[in-house]
Motif scaffolding. Structure first.
Motif, short mmCIF file in Angstrom:
data_model
loop_
_atom_site.label_atom_id
_atom_site.label_comp_id
_atom_site.label_asym_id
_atom_site.label_seq_id
_atom_site.Cartn_x
_atom_site.Cartn_y
_atom_site.Cartn_z
N GLY A 12 1.77 3.48 10.16
CA GLY A 12 0.32 3.27 10.31
C GLY A 12 -0.34 4.47 10.98
O GLY A 12 -1.47 4.40 11.44
N SER A 64 1.32 8.03 13.26
CA SER A 64 2.12 8.18 14.49
C SER A 64 1.22 8.35 15.72
O SER A 64 0.02 8.61 15.59
CB SER A 64 3.02 9.42 14.35
N SER A 75 2.11 12.09 7.73
CA SER A 75 0.97 12.31 8.61
C SER A 75 -0.12 13.09 7.90
O SER A 75 -1.31 12.80 8.05
CB SER A 75 1.39 13.13 9.84
N ILE A 79 0.87 -1.19 0.00
CA ILE A 79 0.00 0.00 0.00
C ILE A 79 0.90 1.23 0.00
O ILE A 79 1.75 1.37 0.88
CB ILE A 79 -1.00 -0.02 1.18
N ALA A 80 0.72 2.08 -1.01
CA ALA A 80 1.63 3.22 -1.18
C ALA A 80 0.89 4.53 -0.98
O ALA A 80 0.29 5.07 -1.91
CB ALA A 80 2.27 3.14 -2.56
N THR A 140 11.40 -2.17 2.90
CA THR A 140 10.75 -0.86 2.91
C THR A 140 11.45 0.03 1.88
O THR A 140 12.64 0.28 2.01
CB THR A 140 10.87 -0.24 4.32
N VAL A 158 -0.68 11.52 15.56
CA VAL A 158 -1.85 11.46 14.67
C VAL A 158 -2.99 10.71 15.36
O VAL A 158 -4.16 11.11 15.26
CB VAL A 158 -1.46 10.83 13.31
N SER A 213 2.39 7.05 1.63
CA SER A 213 3.35 8.06 2.10
C SER A 213 4.27 8.55 1.00
O SER A 213 4.67 7.79 0.11
CB SER A 213 4.21 7.48 3.23
N ASN A 243 -3.34 22.33 13.85
CA ASN A 243 -2.51 22.92 12.81
C ASN A 243 -1.36 21.99 12.46
O ASN A 243 -1.16 20.99 13.07
CB ASN A 243 -1.98 24.29 13.25
N SER A 293 -4.66 13.05 17.62
CA SER A 293 -5.50 14.01 16.88
C SER A 293 -6.85 13.39 16.54
O SER A 293 -7.90 14.04 16.66
CB SER A 293 -4.82 14.43 15.58
N ILE A 344 5.15 4.96 14.97
CA ILE A 344 5.27 5.87 13.81
C ILE A 344 4.43 5.39 12.62
O ILE A 344 3.58 6.13 12.12
CB ILE A 344 6.76 5.98 13.39
N SER A 380 6.33 -0.64 2.39
CA SER A 380 6.61 -2.02 2.80
C SER A 380 6.33 -2.95 1.62
O SER A 380 5.42 -2.68 0.83
CB SER A 380 5.74 -2.40 3.99
N VAL A 401 7.40 6.84 -0.61
CA VAL A 401 8.54 6.45 0.23
C VAL A 401 8.06 5.60 1.40
O VAL A 401 6.87 5.66 1.75
CB VAL A 401 9.31 7.73 0.71
C1 FAD Z 1 9.25 0.88 8.56
C2 FAD Z 1 8.16 1.72 7.98
C3 FAD Z 1 7.22 1.12 7.14
C4 FAD Z 1 6.23 1.90 6.54
N1 FAD Z 1 5.37 1.31 5.65
C5 FAD Z 1 4.52 2.11 4.93
C6 FAD Z 1 3.74 1.54 3.87
O1 FAD Z 1 3.78 0.35 3.59
N2 FAD Z 1 2.94 2.39 3.16
C7 FAD Z 1 2.86 3.73 3.42
O2 FAD Z 1 2.13 4.43 2.74
N3 FAD Z 1 3.60 4.29 4.42
C8 FAD Z 1 4.43 3.50 5.17
N4 FAD Z 1 5.20 4.06 6.18
C9 FAD Z 1 5.11 5.50 6.42
C10 FAD Z 1 4.46 5.88 7.74
O3 FAD Z 1 3.08 5.68 7.68
C11 FAD Z 1 4.85 7.36 8.02
O4 FAD Z 1 6.23 7.35 8.36
C12 FAD Z 1 4.01 7.98 9.13
O5 FAD Z 1 2.69 8.15 8.71
C13 FAD Z 1 4.59 9.34 9.55
O6 FAD Z 1 4.80 10.17 8.45
P1 FAD Z 1 6.21 10.89 8.24
O7 FAD Z 1 7.27 9.86 8.40
O8 FAD Z 1 6.19 11.65 6.98
O9 FAD Z 1 6.36 11.88 9.46
P2 FAD Z 1 5.78 13.37 9.50
O10 FAD Z 1 4.40 13.39 9.01
O11 FAD Z 1 6.77 14.30 8.87
O12 FAD Z 1 5.75 13.65 11.06
C14 FAD Z 1 6.82 14.31 11.79
C15 FAD Z 1 6.41 14.42 13.25
O13 FAD Z 1 5.26 15.23 13.37
C16 FAD Z 1 4.34 14.59 14.23
N5 FAD Z 1 2.97 15.04 14.01
C17 FAD Z 1 2.06 14.58 13.12
N6 FAD Z 1 0.90 15.22 13.26
C18 FAD Z 1 1.06 16.11 14.25
C19 FAD Z 1 0.21 17.07 14.87
N7 FAD Z 1 -1.04 17.26 14.48
N8 FAD Z 1 0.72 17.83 15.85
C20 FAD Z 1 2.01 17.69 16.25
N9 FAD Z 1 2.86 16.77 15.71
C21 FAD Z 1 2.38 16.01 14.73
C22 FAD Z 1 4.54 13.14 13.89
O14 FAD Z 1 3.99 12.32 14.87
C23 FAD Z 1 6.04 13.06 13.86
O15 FAD Z 1 6.53 12.96 15.17
C24 FAD Z 1 6.16 3.30 6.82
C25 FAD Z 1 7.08 3.87 7.69
C26 FAD Z 1 8.08 3.10 8.25
C27 FAD Z 1 9.09 3.79 9.16
#
Ligand code: FAD
Length: 394
Positions: free
Chosen positions: A369, A371, A137, A128-129, A214, A374, A131, A394, A377, A367, A163, A160
């Motif tokens: 699925g 964080s 988030s 599932i793609a 990943t 999220v 991100s 925000n 929120s 993080i 999985s 990016v």
């Molecule tokens: C090992 C691994 C496997 C993954 N597999 C998949 C996959 O198969 N498919 C897929 O689509 N994605 C996948 N992901 C992506 C994962 O869902 C994202 O990493 C996650 O949703 C967080 O997004 P981000 O990394 O861009 O962090 P960001 O969105 O940049 O978040 C940065 C920080 O801001 C915080 N934050 C978020 N919202 C708020 C808020 N409202 N207020 C304050 N702080 C906030 C976050 O919690 C985090 O601490 C995977 C990630 C990893 C590490």
């Protein structure tokens, strides 16, 4: 293996028999190969095929689409047993519980007939793609575009952290049919890895789950037929994801409790052997009290996820309840592996010890699925909505 701390009335004899088969499968077909997969950064296709034969992939797919038409508890059994022993390489859970349901729940008949049987056998591996480098988030901000061209869509963009990114044959890709920040123009598409213009980037180096591939994915003018759109019309993607993410987060919560049980099990073996100051580690009150706390956390987690599995089975699981479960169980797993690793002392920091891997692997649960922030929120939005308070963040 530890006895279950609570009576699990949900599970029938048939479930228990399946569990025994899954445990056997993992012992013979997964664990002996896992270190090798960790080195290679990916698992073999063979283990997928064998898991398909063993009924471990997409167990809930209906019989008319080649599945067993089993209930979600069969899925839960696979998640629990893989999680308990730290078998993090094969992305069965992502394939079966986080991606395939978009086809079985929102796909058209043609999509269901052509893909679901292959997902069940492991002939086609799914990811599932959602991100992107600039949107994790805040999914509404994804940039990947789907532009209508005759009876086709042209897909451009980059994903990016996906999985099953190297081994996957097909991906459910979130893309925008109009350039804007709104969620209304988001749709999901089935995109095969054989399409021209599709390429896989790096298999990303992670601190844990090293056998899980990943990856980055790139779409450069990838032409797909309009029949690859999931759902009856454009613009359904965000709603479909919000629906699917409740199941995904329940699946993560189930895994977190099982992983915590595995860590405790592992630690109980160690404290019975290790001697310090002329006594067994198990004789120290600190060890006993710490593990009593861990055990209590696990019991709470077990009661919570079993209750939510019941809700899911009767179609009553809400997005915010699933978010609470994911939040609590992933934080609980973090506490558990930290406490357990401390009990191992320096040996706990050594990679060959399963507790070291469990520690590294647990970190992602807060993080991926969505964080913990999220999850909070989602929970507060729902709570405030009931009270008539605006909770736009925000
Ligand atoms: C090992 C691994 C496997 C993954 N597999 C998949 C996959 O198969 N498919 C897929 O689509 N994605 C996948 N992901 C992506 C994962 O869902 C994202 O990493 C996650 O949703 C967080 O997004 P981000 O990394 O861009 O962090 P960001 O969105 O940049 O978040 C940065 C920080 O801001 C915080 N934050 C978020 N919202 C708020 C808020 N409202 N207020 C304050 N702080 C906030 C976050 O919690 C985090 O601490 C995977 C990630 C990893 C590490």
């Amino acid at each position: 293996m530890l006895k279950d701390p609570v009576q699990r009335d949900l599970f029938s004899d048939e479930h228990n028999l399946f569990r025994a088969q899954v445990i056997k499968f993992i012992e013979t077909e997964v664990l002996p190969y896992h270190n090798d997969w960790d080195e290679k950064g990916v698992v073999t296709r063979e283990v997928w095929k064998k898991a398909g034969e063993a009924g471990m992939l997409c167990p809930t797919v209906l019989e008319k689409y080649g599945g067993a038409g089993a209930d979600f508890l069969f899925s839960a059994i696979v998640i629990e047993e893989m999680g308990r022993v730290g078998a993090s390489g094969p992305g069965f859970n992502i394939h079966s519980e986080m991606a395939a349901p978009y086809v079985s729940e929102f796909g058209n008949e043609e999509q269901k007939h052509s893909w679901l049987p292959k997902f069940v056998t492991g002939e086609a591996i799914l990811g599932i793609a959602m991100s992107e480098p600039e949107a994790g988030s805040d999914l509404k901000r994804i940039q990947t575009s789907a532009t209508k061209n005759g009876n086709d869509y042209i897909i451009n963009g980059q994903k990016v952290f996906i999985s099953n990114g190297q081994i996957g044959d097909v991906f459910i890709v979130a893309a925008k049919t109009q350039k804007d920040v709104s969620s209304k123009n988001m749709s999901l598409f089935l995109i095969e890895g054989t399409r021209e213009g599709f390429s896989r980037g790096q298999n990303l180096k992670k601190i844990g789950a090293k056998a899980q591939d990943t990856s980055e994915l790139f779409f450069d003018n990838v032409r797909i037929p309009e029949k690859n759109l999931i759902g009856p019309s454009e613009g359904q993607g965000f709603k479909q994801l919000m629906h699917g993410l409740a199941r995904e987060r329940l699946a993560i919560a189930i895994g977190c409790v099982a992983k915590a049980e595995g860590a405790l099990d592992n630690t109980l073996d160690y404290i019975r052997e290790r001697e310090i100051f002329g006594k067994k580690l198990s004789d120290f009150q600190n060890t006993q009290f710490k593990l009593a706390e861990v055990r209590s956390d696990i019991i709470v987690g077990r009661c919570l996820v079993d209750q939510l599995m019941s809700q899911y089975l009767s179609n009553h699981l809400h997005l915010d309840t699933a978010a609470s479960a994911k939040l609590w169980t992933s934080e609980m797993l973090g506490r558990t592996v930290d406490t357990c690793l401390q009990i191992f002392g320096g040996w706990g920091y050594m990679w060959e010890y399963p507790i070291a891997k469990a520690y590294a692997e647990a970190r992602v649960e807060r993080i991926a699925g969505g964080s913990s922030e999220v999850m909070k929120s989602i929970i507060i939005k729902s709570l405030f909505k009931d009270l008539g308070i605006n909770a736009e963040f925000n």
